[in-house]
Design a protein around this motif. Structure first.
Motif, PDB file in Angstrom:
ATOM      1  N   ARG A  46       0.823  -1.217   0.000  1.00 52.10           N
ATOM      2  CA  ARG A  46       0.000   0.000   0.000  1.00 52.10           C
ATOM      3  C   ARG A  46       0.853   1.261   0.000  1.00 52.10           C
ATOM      4  N   SER A  47       2.116   1.150   0.426  1.00 51.86           N
ATOM      5  CA  SER A  47       2.984   2.328   0.507  1.00 51.86           C
ATOM      6  C   SER A  47       3.390   2.863  -0.867  1.00 51.86           C
ATOM      7  N   TRP A  65      13.133   4.062  -0.899  1.00 47.70           N
ATOM      8  CA  TRP A  65      13.353   2.682  -0.445  1.00 47.70           C
ATOM      9  C   TRP A  65      12.810   2.501   0.978  1.00 47.70           C
ATOM     10  N   ARG A  66      13.063   3.512   1.831  1.00 42.75           N
ATOM     11  CA  ARG A  66      12.546   3.426   3.204  1.00 42.75           C
ATOM     12  C   ARG A  66      11.023   3.488   3.225  1.00 42.75           C
ATOM     13  N   HIS A  67      10.460   4.372   2.390  1.00 42.59           N
ATOM     14  CA  HIS A  67       9.004   4.558   2.383  1.00 42.59           C
ATOM     15  C   HIS A  67       8.270   3.284   1.973  1.00 42.59           C
ATOM     16  N   ILE A  68       8.786   2.576   0.982  1.00 45.41           N
ATOM     17  CA  ILE A  68       8.112   1.361   0.502  1.00 45.41           C
ATOM     18  C   ILE A  68       8.567   0.120   1.260  1.00 45.41           C
ATOM     19  N   HIS A  69       9.368   0.298   2.322  1.00 45.53           N
ATOM     20  CA  HIS A  69       9.887  -0.838   3.087  1.00 45.53           C
ATOM     21  C   HIS A  69      10.605  -1.806   2.141  1.00 45.53           C
ATOM     22  N   GLY A  70      11.541  -1.227   1.391  1.00 43.74           N
ATOM     23  CA  GLY A  70      12.186  -1.950   0.302  1.00 43.74           C
ATOM     24  C   GLY A  70      12.868  -3.221   0.714  1.00 43.74           C
ATOM     25  N   GLY A  71      13.580  -3.221   1.867  1.00 48.35           N
ATOM     26  CA  GLY A  71      14.280  -4.433   2.290  1.00 48.35           C
ATOM     27  C   GLY A  71      13.315  -5.581   2.521  1.00 48.35           C
TER      28      GLY A  71
END
Length: 321
Positions: A46-47, A65-71
């Motif tokens: 959803r991000s 990358w942080r916003h979409i929880h990339g890891g």
């Protein structure tokens, strides 16, 4: 989300989701739910919103990358991709050669999963019971539908990707089975096996559009009506047992593009009737063993996850002191 993540474990959970997604009747969303990453996965998908687009437009890749929880997303999606591309041929072989064993294993798996997911409903009342019944009936009706013959046009491949991927993140509603209903399961599995890039890209475009749109609705429902939504998802899983009953008789067949005669419409039968109708052994004892194995696998995963959670909680409490 947590700063310290066990990314190899997330990849393994993704592999489990991918393995489920290639089987008509089993949902990758079910595996996400029982491994404890379901709501986080929906939230991460959803991000992908206007904020993400603005960050990308400013070339703020680290912020994006942080916003979409990339890891988290990368690990899970990598596991799914590894599983799909490595297991597509194997699952096709197992379903053709040992169908009763495969369906029995997943029958036990879904029973255990339904029980575990139902425990997430903290309060049962009229609303949750109605949602459970509605989900059960809806999934049963969907799995009882007959597969259709559909075009191979680019727009339908995109549409198939959008619809199927929404089902893939719903526990109990199999994306692979939705593809079967749309008449595109064999076509997409064939594209995966031969790495048909144009077809896979079209399917991926539809999947991305579908999953980002649908995740917003699902995330909102889980936030506002958590108990009712989880009860509905539990019903989906219970209703899907109709599809993965191990003993079936073929009512109608069709011939694919390779000249192979394959089942089109199947009906569930009891083990004794299966032997009479098909002349093949029902393998009831082995089926029970595989059902038990599927049930115990999910039970073991849940117990292991609970033990790990308790250990982490104890470690965090010790760190405070």
């Amino acid at each position: 989300m947590k700063s310290k993540r066990n990314y190899p474990l997330l990849v393994l959970k993704g592999i489990g989701m991918g393995a489920a997604d290639v089987i008509p009747g089993v949902s990758g969303g079910t595996i996400a739910f029982i491994t404890g990453i379901y709501e986080e996965l929906v939230g991460a998908i959803r991000s992908f919103d206007l904020t993400a687009l603005r960050l990308l437009g400013r070339f703020d890749l680290r912020g994006f990358w942080r916003h979409i929880h990339g890891g988290f997303l990368f690990s899970v999606l990598a596991g799914i991709a590894i599983s799909i591309f490595s297991l597509a041929k194997l699952m096709k072989y197992l379903l053709e050669s040992y169908p009763i064993f495969v369906w029995s294993f997943f029958f036990g798996l879904i029973i255990a999963s339904s029980w575990l997911v139902a425990r997430e409903v903290k309060r049962w009342g009229i609303g949750t019971v109605v949602a459970l019944a509605a989900g059960t009936v809806a999934a049963y009706v969907i799995t009882a539908l007959s597969p259709a013959t559909t075009p191979d046009a680019w727009w339908f491949i995109v549409l198939s990707g959008a619809v199927a991927v929404c089902a893939m993140i719903l526990p109990g509603i199999s994306g692979a089975f939705i593809l079967l209903l749309l008449g595109k399961y064999a076509y997409i599995i064939g594209a995966v096996s031969t790495f048909d890039v144009p077809v896979l890209l079209l399917f991926a475009v539809g999947a991305v559009v579908g999953i980002v749109s649908f995740s917003h609705l699902l995330s909102w429902l889980l936030a506002r009506y958590h108990g009712v939504t989880v009860a509905l998802l539990t019903g989906f899983m219970v209703g899907s047992l109709n599809k993965i009953w191990p003993w079936k008789r073929v009512v109608e067949t069709y011939t694919n593009s390779h000249g192979e005669v394959l089942p089109l419409v199947e009906r569930n039968v009891l083990p004794g009737a299966y032997e009479q109708l098909t002349g093949q052994p029902a393998l009831l004892s082995w089926a029970i063993v595989f059902m038990a194995a599927g049930f115990l696998l999910i039970w073991g995963i849940e117990r292991g996850a609970a033990a790990l959670s308790r250990r982490r909680a104890a470690e965090q409490e010790a760190d405070k002191h």
